[in-house]
Design an enzyme around this catalytic site. Structure first.
Site, PDB file in Angstrom:
ATOM      1  N   GLY A 239       0.764  -1.246   0.000  1.00  0.00           N
ATOM      2  CA  GLY A 239       0.000   0.000   0.000  1.00  0.00           C
ATOM      3  C   GLY A 239       0.786   1.283   0.000  1.00  0.00           C
ATOM      4  O   GLY A 239       0.200   2.358  -0.173  1.00  0.00           O
ATOM      5  N   GLU A 273       3.912  -6.478   2.056  1.00  0.00           N
ATOM      6  CA  GLU A 273       3.563  -6.919   0.702  1.00  0.00           C
ATOM      7  C   GLU A 273       3.602  -5.765  -0.295  1.00  0.00           C
ATOM      8  O   GLU A 273       2.598  -5.467  -0.943  1.00  0.00           O
ATOM      9  CB  GLU A 273       2.139  -7.515   0.711  1.00  0.00           C
ATOM     10  N   GLY A 275       3.880  -3.660  -3.565  1.00  0.00           N
ATOM     11  CA  GLY A 275       3.823  -3.882  -5.013  1.00  0.00           C
ATOM     12  C   GLY A 275       4.271  -2.621  -5.712  1.00  0.00           C
ATOM     13  O   GLY A 275       5.388  -2.491  -6.201  1.00  0.00           O
ATOM     14  N   ARG A 276       3.381  -1.618  -5.676  1.00  0.00           N
ATOM     15  CA  ARG A 276       3.617  -0.368  -6.386  1.00  0.00           C
ATOM     16  C   ARG A 276       4.963   0.289  -6.025  1.00  0.00           C
ATOM     17  O   ARG A 276       5.714   0.687  -6.916  1.00  0.00           O
ATOM     18  CB  ARG A 276       2.474   0.599  -6.055  1.00  0.00           C
ATOM     19  N   ARG A 312      -4.664   2.511 -16.202  1.00  0.00           N
ATOM     20  CA  ARG A 312      -4.858   3.295 -14.976  1.00  0.00           C
ATOM     21  C   ARG A 312      -5.555   4.646 -15.209  1.00  0.00           C
ATOM     22  O   ARG A 312      -6.491   4.990 -14.491  1.00  0.00           O
ATOM     23  CB  ARG A 312      -3.540   3.496 -14.233  1.00  0.00           C
ATOM     24  N   CYS A 352     -11.276   2.471 -29.606  1.00  0.00           N
ATOM     25  CA  CYS A 352     -12.574   3.111 -29.853  1.00  0.00           C
ATOM     26  C   CYS A 352     -13.375   3.250 -28.562  1.00  0.00           C
ATOM     27  O   CYS A 352     -14.392   2.579 -28.367  1.00  0.00           O
ATOM     28  CB  CYS A 352     -13.341   2.311 -30.890  1.00  0.00           C
TER      29      CYS A 352
HETATM   30  N1  LLP Z   1      -1.359  -7.147  -0.846  1.00  0.00           N
HETATM   31  C1  LLP Z   1      -2.630  -7.321  -1.222  1.00  0.00           C
HETATM   32  C2  LLP Z   1      -3.441  -8.310  -0.561  1.00  0.00           C
HETATM   33  C3  LLP Z   1      -3.170  -6.504  -2.242  1.00  0.00           C
HETATM   34  O1  LLP Z   1      -4.443  -6.669  -2.597  1.00  0.00           O
HETATM   35  C4  LLP Z   1      -2.358  -5.538  -2.882  1.00  0.00           C
HETATM   36  C5  LLP Z   1      -2.894  -4.689  -3.947  1.00  0.00           C
HETATM   37  C6  LLP Z   1      -1.014  -5.429  -2.464  1.00  0.00           C
HETATM   38  C7  LLP Z   1      -0.552  -6.239  -1.439  1.00  0.00           C
HETATM   39  C8  LLP Z   1      -0.060  -4.455  -3.097  1.00  0.00           C
HETATM   40  O2  LLP Z   1      -0.443  -3.134  -2.896  1.00  0.00           O
HETATM   41  P1  LLP Z   1       0.519  -1.958  -3.354  1.00  0.00           P
HETATM   42  O3  LLP Z   1       1.774  -2.018  -2.508  1.00  0.00           O
HETATM   43  O4  LLP Z   1       0.844  -2.182  -4.783  1.00  0.00           O
HETATM   44  O5  LLP Z   1      -0.255  -0.741  -3.127  1.00  0.00           O
HETATM   45  N2  LLP Z   1      -4.631  -1.495  -9.911  1.00  0.00           N
HETATM   46  C9  LLP Z   1      -4.578  -0.469  -8.882  1.00  0.00           C
HETATM   47  C10 LLP Z   1      -3.989  -1.001  -7.595  1.00  0.00           C
HETATM   48  C11 LLP Z   1      -4.736  -2.186  -7.036  1.00  0.00           C
HETATM   49  C12 LLP Z   1      -4.109  -2.744  -5.798  1.00  0.00           C
HETATM   50  C13 LLP Z   1      -4.692  -4.067  -5.462  1.00  0.00           C
HETATM   51  N3  LLP Z   1      -4.111  -4.709  -4.330  1.00  0.00           N
HETATM   52  C14 LLP Z   1      -3.805   0.719  -9.426  1.00  0.00           C
HETATM   53  O6  LLP Z   1      -3.358   0.666 -10.560  1.00  0.00           O
HETATM   54  O7  LLP Z   1      -3.677   1.734  -8.745  1.00  0.00           O
END
Ligand code: LLP
Length: 431
Positions: A239, A273, A275-276, A312, A352
């Site tokens: 997050g 966890e 990701g981004r 996005r 489109c």
């Molecule tokens: N853990 C779980 C259980 C999650 O559902 C997610 C993201 C993460 C970790 C990683 O979160 P992060 O560190 O990336 O914020 N497609 C959207 C983002 C969706 C996130 C879904 N879950 C976007 O492009 O902003």
């Protein structure tokens, strides 16, 4: 900080001009910087160095085998949400024992596969799922390691589409049900509670919500202790946000230091966890300007990348920075431009749909044939791409210093219908 920088008005990916990558590999392409990814990996590892921990990269943000391989070689674990992601991690050389598995809708065969691979922990999101995991574990005659993903009802203060820790969100187990379900786990010979998990949202730009959530997890930890349940890890989810425009999220160090401070006297391993924060700024999307056109209201910059490559902006109205691969001088501007040489454009794709845009109201000094870069595109770009409007998935390039590697070939048109059948052909097969 990343390794996409201008030198003499030319944008570079590490030591390579991005324009030359388009000349060599075509357009559109995703380009990743290995040094940037490694920098982010190090930032998370260093931030947690003072405590036992496991950084589980959230595969959904970018599931490229090459990137997963770099992350695995760094010693990190992974957070997966499907059998497909788990198989990818294994194919990329990741260690299944360092994998945690989240998600509200795990199928029975997915649970079975994960247990057979002896993953670290299943993050359970409902009472029904708990019973399903127990059933599968009993059949396999094992004890399944589980954590409850609790929904702490904390506002992540982010875009509603990517907020997950509130009662109106489908994710996790209601906080008030958690203790009862940990007792259910304790009484079940085929389940073992190894942790407590949460994930409250994405693109968080302040540390306050995760502190609030951590405090709730700590309260639950103490309640479990009283019940004679000893868990070995607390997972604070992902997050952490990044800077797309003018957001000022905390650094991984600042973010995690505050969490560690709260957890310093709790004898658990800390999992996270991300990701981004790991991959967003390690990737850009390069796209060529096909056409410029204007009407009495707007200027359109039509590029060859679409919402199929990067959804996005269309899906969340996300603002992503669009910059030229080569900056033109103000003296080299189109008629009607402002003193800086720019006109205001909507940067749109070929699909489109009116929502097929990468950016609106952008000041650019561009010409047809120029290359633009969408920054911060390493997360939720390629992994959310689609073939809509018959458009093949674009190629992906990894840059390491002055070397470029094709880590995904551009999809061919015929690859898009490879698994389809025309019924007359099926009828012939059975005739
Ligand atoms: N853990 C779980 C259980 C999650 O559902 C997610 C993201 C993460 C970790 C990683 O979160 P992060 O560190 O990336 O914020 N497609 C959207 C983002 C969706 C996130 C879904 N879950 C976007 O492009 O902003």
């Amino acid at each position: 900080m990343d390794y996409f920088n201008y030198k003499d008005n030319e944008l570079y990916a590490e030591d390579i001009k991005v324009r030359s990558l388009v000349e060599q590999y075509g357009s559109p392409i995703y380009v990743y910087s290995k040094a940037t990814l490694e920098r982010h990996l190090r930032a998370f590892e260093d931030a947690l160095a003072g405590k036992e921990h496991l950084v589980c990269y959230a595969v959904k943000a970018n599931c490229s085998l090459a990137l997963l391989n770099i992350i695995a070689n760094f010693g990190c674990g992974f957070d997966v949400v499907s059998k497909g992601e788990l198989m990818r991690v294994i194919a990329a050389g990741g260690d299944p024992h360092k994998v945690i598995y989240s998600g509200v809708g795990k199928r029975e065969d997915e649970i079975e596969f994960a247990l057979q691979k002896q993953i670290k922990c299943l993050n359970i999101e409902s009472e029904s799922e708990l019973h399903k995991v127990s059933e599968v574990a009993a059949r396999l005659n094992i004890k399944a390691p589980v954590a409850l993903r609790v929904n702490p009802n904390v506002d992540a203060k982010t875009h509603p589409s990517i907020s997950t820790g509130l009662k109106q969100n489908k994710f996790g187990i209601a906080f008030e049900d958690a203790a009862r379900l940990y007792q259910v786990i304790k009484n079940d010979p085929h389940l073992e509670a190894t942790g407590i998990d949460c994930h409250i949202g994405s693109q968080m730009t302040s540390g306050a919500p995760i502190i609030e959530a951590t405090d709730k997890l700590i309260a639950l930890y103490h309640e479990l202790e009283q019940m004679g349940i000893k868990i070995d890890h607390i997972d604070i989810g992902g997050g952490l946000g990044v800077t797309y425009n003018n957001e000022t999220p905390p650094s991984p160090y600042e973010y995690l230091a505050a969490v560690l401070q709260r957890l310093k006297d709790i004898p658990v391993s800390v999992y996270c966890e991300p990701g981004r924060a790991m991959v967003a700024n390690a990737g850009i999307l390069l796209t060529k300007v096909l056409y410029l056109k204007s009407n009495s209201e707007r200027n359109f910059c039509i590029v060859d990348a679409s919402m199929g490559d990067l959804i996005r902006p269309a899906l969340y109205n996300s603002w992503m920075n669009i910059v030229p691969a080569v900056k033109r001088s103000a003296s080299d501007a189109l008629p009607g431009s402002d003193p800086n040489g720019t006109l205001i454009y909507d940067v749109v794709g070929p699909i489109c749909e009116s929502d097929d845009f990468l950016g609106k109201d952008r000041r650019l000094n561009v010409r047809e044939g120029d290359v633009l870069a969408v920054r911060g595109a390493g997360a939720y770009g390629s992994s959310m791409s689609s073939n809509y409007n018959g458009r093949p998935l674009c190629a992906e390039i990894l840059v390491d210093g002055d070397k470029a590697f094709v880590i995904r070939e551009r999809q061919r048109e015929e690859d898009m219908w490879e698994n389809e059948r025309i019924i007359s052909a099926i009828e012939e097969e059975f005739a």
